[in-house]
Write a protein that holds these residues in place. Structure first.
Motif, PDB file in Angstrom:
ATOM      1  N   GLN A 242       0.843  -1.200   0.000  1.00 34.49           N
ATOM      2  CA  GLN A 242       0.000   0.000   0.000  1.00 34.49           C
ATOM      3  C   GLN A 242       0.876   1.247   0.000  1.00 34.49           C
ATOM      4  O   GLN A 242       0.665   2.175  -0.781  1.00 34.49           O
ATOM      5  CB  GLN A 242      -0.892   0.038   1.250  1.00 34.49           C
ATOM      6  N   ASN A 243       1.883   1.249   0.876  1.00 30.81           N
ATOM      7  CA  ASN A 243       2.754   2.419   0.978  1.00 30.81           C
ATOM      8  C   ASN A 243       3.554   2.634  -0.301  1.00 30.81           C
ATOM      9  O   ASN A 243       3.653   3.758  -0.786  1.00 30.81           O
ATOM     10  CB  ASN A 243       3.701   2.284   2.165  1.00 30.81           C
ATOM     11  N   GLU A 244       4.123   1.538  -0.837  1.00 31.91           N
ATOM     12  CA  GLU A 244       4.861   1.636  -2.093  1.00 31.91           C
ATOM     13  C   GLU A 244       3.955   2.172  -3.190  1.00 31.91           C
ATOM     14  O   GLU A 244       4.353   2.999  -3.999  1.00 31.91           O
ATOM     15  CB  GLU A 244       5.374   0.250  -2.516  1.00 31.91           C
ATOM     16  N   PHE A 245       2.754   1.654  -3.188  1.00 28.83           N
ATOM     17  CA  PHE A 245       1.822   2.033  -4.234  1.00 28.83           C
ATOM     18  C   PHE A 245       1.461   3.519  -4.135  1.00 28.83           C
ATOM     19  O   PHE A 245       1.428   4.230  -5.145  1.00 28.83           O
ATOM     20  CB  PHE A 245       0.569   1.169  -4.141  1.00 28.83           C
ATOM     21  N   LEU A 246       1.226   3.988  -2.926  1.00 28.24           N
ATOM     22  CA  LEU A 246       0.889   5.400  -2.745  1.00 28.24           C
ATOM     23  C   LEU A 246       2.074   6.292  -3.094  1.00 28.24           C
ATOM     24  O   LEU A 246       1.920   7.364  -3.670  1.00 28.24           O
ATOM     25  CB  LEU A 246       0.428   5.664  -1.309  1.00 28.24           C
ATOM     26  N   ARG A 247       3.272   5.824  -2.737  1.00 28.39           N
ATOM     27  CA  ARG A 247       4.466   6.598  -3.064  1.00 28.39           C
ATOM     28  C   ARG A 247       4.608   6.720  -4.589  1.00 28.39           C
ATOM     29  O   ARG A 247       4.834   7.799  -5.122  1.00 28.39           O
ATOM     30  CB  ARG A 247       5.708   5.913  -2.471  1.00 28.39           C
TER      31      ARG A 247
END
Ligand SMILES: Nc1ncnc2c1ncn2[C@@H]1O[C@H](COP(=O)(O)OP(=O)(O)OP(=O)(O)O)[C@@H](O)[C@H]1O
Ligand SMILES: [Mg+2]
Length: 398
Positions: free
Chosen positions: A195-200
């Motif tokens: 999720q974090n990678e994707f948002l970044r």
């Protein structure tokens, strides 16, 4: 210029435009079904935003996705991508422009992971070197070792396969992405990482994304806007995460967002968004009478010793506030930053087992005091004015 030309001509991912998406009064009735799967659904997704579809099983989320890339046709209504009705588009051409990570993953079993990821770039006629580089980049993004690219889907775990599905949808850098529970089969730790990678990544590439999930926490984390659907494909509310938490449209939505919606709001605010207490600061050499007065006038009942640059040094309690003038004390203060997410700041206070945290600015200088009491007050009296200032998903990363 066709989409194919665009893909050929533009080497980097960042400069392909995001698309707008609009559903206009879409109804879908499957043959023989009594109830519509989607009932008069209208919603607009702005270019570069993540729209999350959330709702109970069977409420029509997957149906909505399949309508957008014309795997199924609506009974009535229209869908526009970049203002153009998809009815006027060739389905094959449309699908190359739309990345789709399907709910059942659906990798090709007789192709390697690398070949699976390369599906659309190959269709688009990318050069081999470019495809290899893109596959490497995406393997890294989804956290799989490069060597795994030579394996077949049957040699991966369910969660790993799902990550490959996401990579495949991202491969050709499409202006519109449909992601149907893309992280559903992944354990909580890897899910949070993804999720974090994707948002970044989304912070950089700003694609238009329709993201389906069952999980309201995931919806709040990932969404610029959230569409809550109820059974029969009826739109219960379409709003920003903050609006949804502040003002659920009805009992169904309220129930869906959960009893802890007040706490969830903390993830959408920063320390700088709330009214802090003034810090009762004192410096070495200040007259003690003044220091005592400042401490007693504050709800904290302590003075805060700061150094010459205004950085916090120590709290001074009753027993420290004796003598003529303030002298140096060594101490320990729990600090949070103005830019911290409120939820994380609260966690820091709880972890430090303190009721107060010193808020500092970028330079480490004291900007105020955050207390558990201030946060609790904020949750009870939060006004609508704060909603607009909620940080975008990519900025909400823990
Ligand atoms: N091909 C089909 N033919 C007939 N009915 C279908 C078909 N596909 C789905 N449905 C029905 O349409 C409704 C919506 O299904 P859909 O798959 O869109 O739900 P969903 O919100 O994605 O559910 P889940 O969260 O379980 O994935 C359900 O009642 C389902 O049984
Ligand atoms: Mg589904």
């Amino acid at each position: 210029m066709t989409s194919d030309d665009t893909a050929h001509n533009e080497g980097t991912s960042a400069n392909r435009q995001a698309a707008t998406l609009e559903l206009r009064g879409i109804t879908k009735r499957y043959p023989g079904a009594d109830e519509a799967a989607i009932d008069n659904l209208s919603l607009e997704v702005a270019a570069g935003e993540i729209c999350v579809l959330v709702g109970p099983s069977g409420c029509g989320k997957t149906t909505a996705m399949r309508l957008v890339n014309r795997m199924i046709e609506p009974t009535s209504g229209d869908i526009l991508v970049n203002g153009v009705s998809i009815i006027d588009r060739k389905p094959s051409e449309l699908r190359r422009e739309i990345g789709y990570a399907i709910q059942q993953i659906g990798l090709f079993p007789h192709q390697t992971i690398a070949e699976n990821i390369a599906t659309v770039p190959k269709l688009l006629g990318w050069e081999k070197k470019r495809i290899v580089a893109r596959v490497d980049e995406l393997m890294d993004l989804i956290g799989l070792e490069a060597a795994m690219a030579r394996r077949y889907p049957g040699q991966l775990s369910g969660g790993q396969r799902q990550r490959v599905g996401v990579a495949r949808a991202l491969a050709a850098d499409p202006p519109l992405m449909l992601m149907d529970e893309p992280f559903g089969a992944i354990d909580p730790i890897n899910r949070e990482r993804l999720q974090n990678e994707f948002l970044r990544l989304q912070g950089e590439i700003r694609k238009t994304i329709v993201f389906v999930t069952h999980d309201i926490d995931e919806a709040i984390k990932m969404g610029d806007r959230i569409a809550v659907l109820r059974k029969g494909g009826i739109l219960a509310q379409y709003a920003t995460p903050a609006e949804l938490l502040m003002a659920p449209a009805d009992a169904f939505v309220e129930d869906f967002v959960g009893a802890d919606r007040a706490l969830k709001r903390l993830a959408l605010q920063r320390v700088r968004d709330i009214e802090l207490w003034d810090a009762p600061t004192v410096r070495v050499g200040d007259p003690m009478a003044e220091a005592r007065e400042r401490a007693m006038a504050s709800p904290i009942r302590h003075a805060l010793l700061v150094d010459d640059d205004g950085r916090p040094v120590s709290w001074l309690g009753d027993t420290d506030l004796t003598g003529d003038r303030v002298v140096h004390h060594d101490g320990r203060v729990t600090m949070v930053e103005l830019d911290d997410i409120l939820r994380d700041a609260l966690a820091d206070l709880l972890q430090g087992q303190v009721m107060f945290g010193v808020v500092t600015d970028h330079g480490g200088r004291v900007a105020g005091v955050l207390s558990v009491e201030v946060i609790s007050e904020f949750l009870t009296h939060q006004t609508a004015g704060h909603i607009d200032e909620a940080p975008a998903p990519a900025e909400r990363l823990a």
